[in-house]
Design an enzyme around this catalytic site. Structure first.
Site, mmCIF file in Angstrom:
data_model
loop_
_atom_site.group_PDB
_atom_site.id
_atom_site.type_symbol
_atom_site.label_atom_id
_atom_site.label_comp_id
_atom_site.label_asym_id
_atom_site.label_seq_id
_atom_site.Cartn_x
_atom_site.Cartn_y
_atom_site.Cartn_z
ATOM 1 N N HIS A 1 -29.560 -11.319 6.706
ATOM 2 C CA HIS A 1 -30.723 -10.644 6.132
ATOM 3 C C HIS A 1 -31.701 -10.387 7.286
ATOM 4 C CE1 HIS A 1 -34.527 -10.394 3.839
ATOM 5 N NE2 HIS A 1 -33.817 -10.241 2.742
ATOM 6 N N ASP B 1 -29.829 -20.114 6.782
ATOM 7 C CA ASP B 1 -30.509 -19.370 5.723
ATOM 8 C C ASP B 1 -29.806 -19.733 4.410
ATOM 9 O OD1 ASP B 1 -31.303 -17.585 3.804
ATOM 10 O OD2 ASP B 1 -30.938 -15.774 4.980
ATOM 11 N N GLN C 1 -29.513 -17.901 -0.649
ATOM 12 C CA GLN C 1 -28.574 -17.540 -1.708
ATOM 13 C C GLN C 1 -27.745 -18.737 -2.152
ATOM 14 O OE1 GLN C 1 -28.626 -14.714 -3.307
ATOM 15 N NE2 GLN C 1 -30.034 -13.653 -1.939
ATOM 16 N N LYS D 1 -36.089 -17.400 -5.797
ATOM 17 C CA LYS D 1 -34.677 -17.106 -6.072
ATOM 18 C C LYS D 1 -34.012 -18.262 -6.814
ATOM 19 C CE LYS D 1 -33.935 -14.312 -1.896
ATOM 20 N NZ LYS D 1 -34.052 -12.935 -2.347
ATOM 21 N N CYS E 1 -32.028 -5.313 2.764
ATOM 22 C CA CYS E 1 -32.547 -5.966 3.969
ATOM 23 C C CYS E 1 -31.429 -6.452 4.881
ATOM 24 C CB CYS E 1 -33.496 -7.117 3.629
ATOM 25 S SG CYS E 1 -34.927 -6.578 2.722
#
Lengths: 441, 163
Positions: A154, A231, A234, A257, A396
Site C-alpha cells: 500500500h 503492515d 488487512q 478496518k 493505494c
C-alpha cells in the site's frame, strides 16, 4: 452453510469451522448499518470491508458510554472521573495487546496505520540525526544502506520509506511479487542484502488478498540485522495474529478496518526497540522534566503519545478487539475463507480476470478483478445501482497494478458479517456488466 | 429512465466506443501549441491533451486542431471525445465558453441547464445524469481541465482571462 447447535454467535462450535446460518444472522444483527437501503430502496450489499469495516453496536456503545459516563483527561487529574477514564484508556490498550499477542507496553496509539508507519520512519530519521543518544545509534541510516519494501505494498508502506531514504541517503529496494501477486520469498537472500537496515512488508495485500509467508522474510532480516516493519492492516481484522510469534520488530494496523472507529490505530514495537527509539511528535504528556533548554522523555509507549490522545476512539477500539475475540478469530477466518471461495467464483464469468491468487487458501476474502473491456469505475457504477458497494481504482497500490499492466481494478472484500447471499447478489450483478456496455464477445 | 440509464446515455456509450480526436497529432508549422497532462488521482486515469492555435487573426484565435491520448472510464473518455467535437475548429473564446457551461452543468445535480446553455453544449448535455454522482463528476471534467490548462500553456489566454 454448516449448522451448529447454539444459542448465540458467541458459542459457535470451532470444529465446524465457519459460522452457521443462525450464527451469521446473529452477527449481522450486531451491525445496524447493514439494515439500511441504498439507491432507491435496494438492500445494501457491503463488499468494501477492506477499505473500512462497519461497526457493531458493542463498539458504538463503548464510545458513547465513554462520553456519557467517564469522559475526563487521562493520566492526570486527582478526581474519580480521571481515574475511570484512565482505566478505560489503558484497559483498551491491554485488550488490544492481548488480541495481537503483544505486551501492553508495546502498543502505541496512533491516529492510524499510516501515522504508525511514519512514526517509525521519522524515529529512524531522528536517530540518524543523533537524537536519542548512543542507544539510538543502532537505528541510524547512512548512504548506501538499504530499505527493502515489496511490490505488493500500500502507498502507506512505500512513500514513508522513500522519504526516509531521501532524508538519509539510503536506497529503497524491493521484493517482487509473482504472477499471483504473492511476495516472492524465494529471492529474500538476494534482495535483502547485508546493507539492508529496514524490511517493510505487508502481512496481507489489500489488493490481491495474498497472505505473506512472514517467516522467511523475518529470518533473513534478522540474519543481516535489519528491522522488520509489518503492515498488519488487512491481517489483524481477519486472521488470528500473534505478533510475538511472527517475530517482527514493528507492526502497524488501523482501528477502523477492525470494526473500531476512525482516528485511532496502533504501532506495535518490541519493547527493547521502543525503549531505545527517540520520540517523533513531542510536547505534553510524553515528558519527564522540561527546563527552558532541554527535556527528558517518558518511557514507551507514552514517549510516542504526545498531546491529548484519541481516548474515546481507543476505548472503542478495545471494545472492537473484545468483540472480534469473542467471535473468535479462527471462526472469523473460517467464515471469510468460505466467502473468499464464493467471491472467487467470479473467475468463471466470461471476461472476468481475478488479480491475485485464485485458490481460497492462504488468501483473504479480498478479490480484485478486471472486467475485460469495461473500466473499473463503470463496473462499480453498475454494481452500485444494484446496491452493491465495492471499491474501484488503484486501492493505494499503484506499483502493484503497474506490475500487472493495469491502472485500476474493482475490488470486492468481505468481513465476518458478509453472507453468501451478498456474494451471490454481487456475482449476479457483475454478470450483467459486459452486456450493459455492449462488450460481450 | 433509471438513474443508471440517465448517466449512461446512448450518446456517451457511443462516444466511449468510437473516440474522436484520440491519438496525439504532430503540430503543424506556424501553430502555437499548448499541452496538458491531467490525472484523476482516485483511479490513476490520465489524459494528455494538445491544442494547436491558429493566430492568423490575432483578434480571434482558433483551436485549429485538438488531439489527445489517455485512458479512463467510459465517462471520462466519452467526455473528452465530445469535447473534441465541440472545441476543435472553433474559436478559443467559444472553447472557453463551452468549458464554463460544461462546468456549470456538472454542478447542476442532475437538473440540467437552460435551453440556450444546452444548445451550446449539444451532445455534452448527455452528461447531465453524471452530475448526480459526485464521484463521477471528476471523470467527466478530466478532459475539460486539460483543455483549460493547455490553453493556458499555449499562452493564448491572458492572465486577465484566466482570472
Amino acid at each position: 452453510m454448516t449448522t451448529t447447535v447454539g444459542t448465540s454467535h458467541l458459542d459457535h462450535c470451532p470444529t465446524y469451522g465457519a459460522l452457521s446460518a443462525r450464527e451469521l444472522a446473529a452477527v449481522r444483527a450486531d451491525f445496524p448499518l447493514l439494515e439500511r437501503t441504498v439507491r432507491q430502496g435496494r438492500p445494501l450489499v457491503y463488499l468494501d470491508s477492506a477499505a473500512t469495516s462497519q461497526k457493531p453496536t458493542a463498539v458504538l456503545d463503548a464510545e458513547q458510554d465513554f462520553y456519557e459516563r467517564r469522559n475526563a483527561a487521562v493520566h492526570r487529574g486527582a478526581h474519580q472521573l480521571a481515574e475511570e477514564a484512565t482505566e478505560a484508556f489503558e484497559g483498551a490498550r491491554a485488550e488490544v495487546a492481548r488480541f495481537v499477542g503483544a505486551d501492553v507496553g508495546e502498543i502505541v496509539w496512533t491516529s492510524g496505520a499510516t501515522a504508525a508507519i511514519n512514526l517509525v520512519a521519522y524515529a529512524l530519521s531522528n536517530a540518524t540525526l543523533g537524537r536519542g543518544g548512543a542507544v539510538a545509534q543502532r537505528f541510524a541510516l547512512a548512504p548506501g544502506d538499504e530499505i527493502v519494501i515489496t511490490e505488493a505494498e500500500h502507498h502507506a508502506n512505500i512513500v514513508p520509506w522513500q522519504e526516509l531514504a531521501a532524508r538519509t541517503g539510503a536506497t529503497v529496494t524491493y521484493l517482487p511479487v509473482d504472477d499471483e501477486g504473492r511476495i516472492d520469498t524465494s529471492v529474500v537472500d538476494r534482495v535483502i542484502t547485508e546493507r539492508a537496515r529496514v524490511v517493510a512488508f505487508t502481512h496481507a495485500s489489500n489488493v490481491t488478498g495474498a497472505i505473506t509467508d512472514v517467516a522467511p522474510i523475518v529470518r533473513r532480516a534478522r540474519e543481516v540485522g535489519a528491522l522488520t516493519v509489518l503492515d498488519a492492516c488487512q491481517s489483524v481484522p481477519h486472521l488470528p495474529v500473534d505478533l510475538h510469534e511472527l517475530g517482527v520488530d514493528f507492526a502497524a494496523f488501523s482501528g477502523h478496518k477492525m470494526m473500531g472507529p476512525t482516528g485511532v490505530g496502533v504501532l506495535y514495537g518490541r519493547r527493547e526497540l521502543l525503549e531505545a527509539l527517540p520520540p517523533v511528535t513531542t510536547g505534553g504528556s510524553m515528558i519527564e522534566v522540561v527546563t527552558m533548554t532541554e527535556s527528558t522523555y517518558m518511557a514507551p509507549p507514552q514517549r510516542f503519545e504526545a498531546g491529548t490522545q484519541m481516548v474515546a476512539q481507543a476505548v472503542a477500539l478495545g471494545a472492537a478487539a473484545q468483540y472480534l475475540g469473542e467471535l473468535g478469530m479462527d471462526a472469523i477466518a473460517a467464515h471469510e475463507r468460505e466467502m473468499a471461495a464464493e467471491l472467487l467464483k467470479i473467475a468463471d464469468l466470461p471476461g472476468i480476470r481475478v488479480v491475485g491468487p485464485t485458490d481460497p487458501e492462504n488468501r483473504l476474502a479480498v478479490v480484485s478483478f478486471v472486467v475485460e473491456g469495461v473500466h473499473a469505475h463503470d463496473v462499480g457504477q453498475i454494481l452500485d445501482d444494484a446496491g452493491i458497494a465495492v471499491r474501484v481504482g488503484h486501492h493505494c497500490a499503484q506499483p502493484l497494478h503497474r506490475r500487472f499492466g493495469i491502472v485500476s481494478t474493482a475490488r470486492a472484500s468481505a468481513a465476518v458479517y458478509t453472507s453468501a447471499q451478498d456474494v451471490a447478489a454481487f456475482r449476479e450483478s457483475l454478470a450483467g456488466v459486459r452486456t450493459f456496455f455492449g462488450v460481450n464477445d | 429512465m433509471s438513474s443508471l440509464e440517465q448517466m449512461y446515455q446512448q450518446v456517451i456509450l457511443d462516444h466511449a466506443k468510437v473516440l474522436h480526436g484520440k491519438g496525439l497529432v504532430e503540430p503543424a508549422d506556424g501553430h502555437v501549441v499548448g499541452e496538458s497532462h491531467q490525472v484523476n488521482t482516485t483511479c490513476g486515469d490520465d489524459v494528455t491533451l494538445r491544442v494547436e492555435i491558429d493566430e492568423s487573426d490575432p483578434e480571434n484565435p482558433v483551436v485549429a486542431r485538438l488531439s489527445w491520448e489517455g485512458q479512463g472510464c467510459s465517462i471520462s473518455q466519452a467526455s473528452i471525445s465530445v469535447l473534441h467535437d465541440l472545441v476543435a475548429g472553433e474559436s478559443v473564446d467559444a472553447g472557453e465558453r463551452a468549458g464554463e457551461v460544461f462546468r456549470e452543468l456538472m454542478s447542476s445535480r442532475g437538473k440540467g441547464l437552460d435551453d440556450d446553455s444546452e444548445d451550446l453544449l449539444g451532445d455534452a448535455t448527455a452528461f447531465t445524469g453524471v452530475s448526480l454522482y459526485p464521484a463521477r463528476i471528476k471523470c467527466a471534467l478530466l478532459g475539460w481541465a486539460a483543455l483549460r490548462d493547455s490553453l493556458v500553456t499555449s499562452g493564448v489566454l491572458t492572465n486577465k482571462e484566466q482570472a
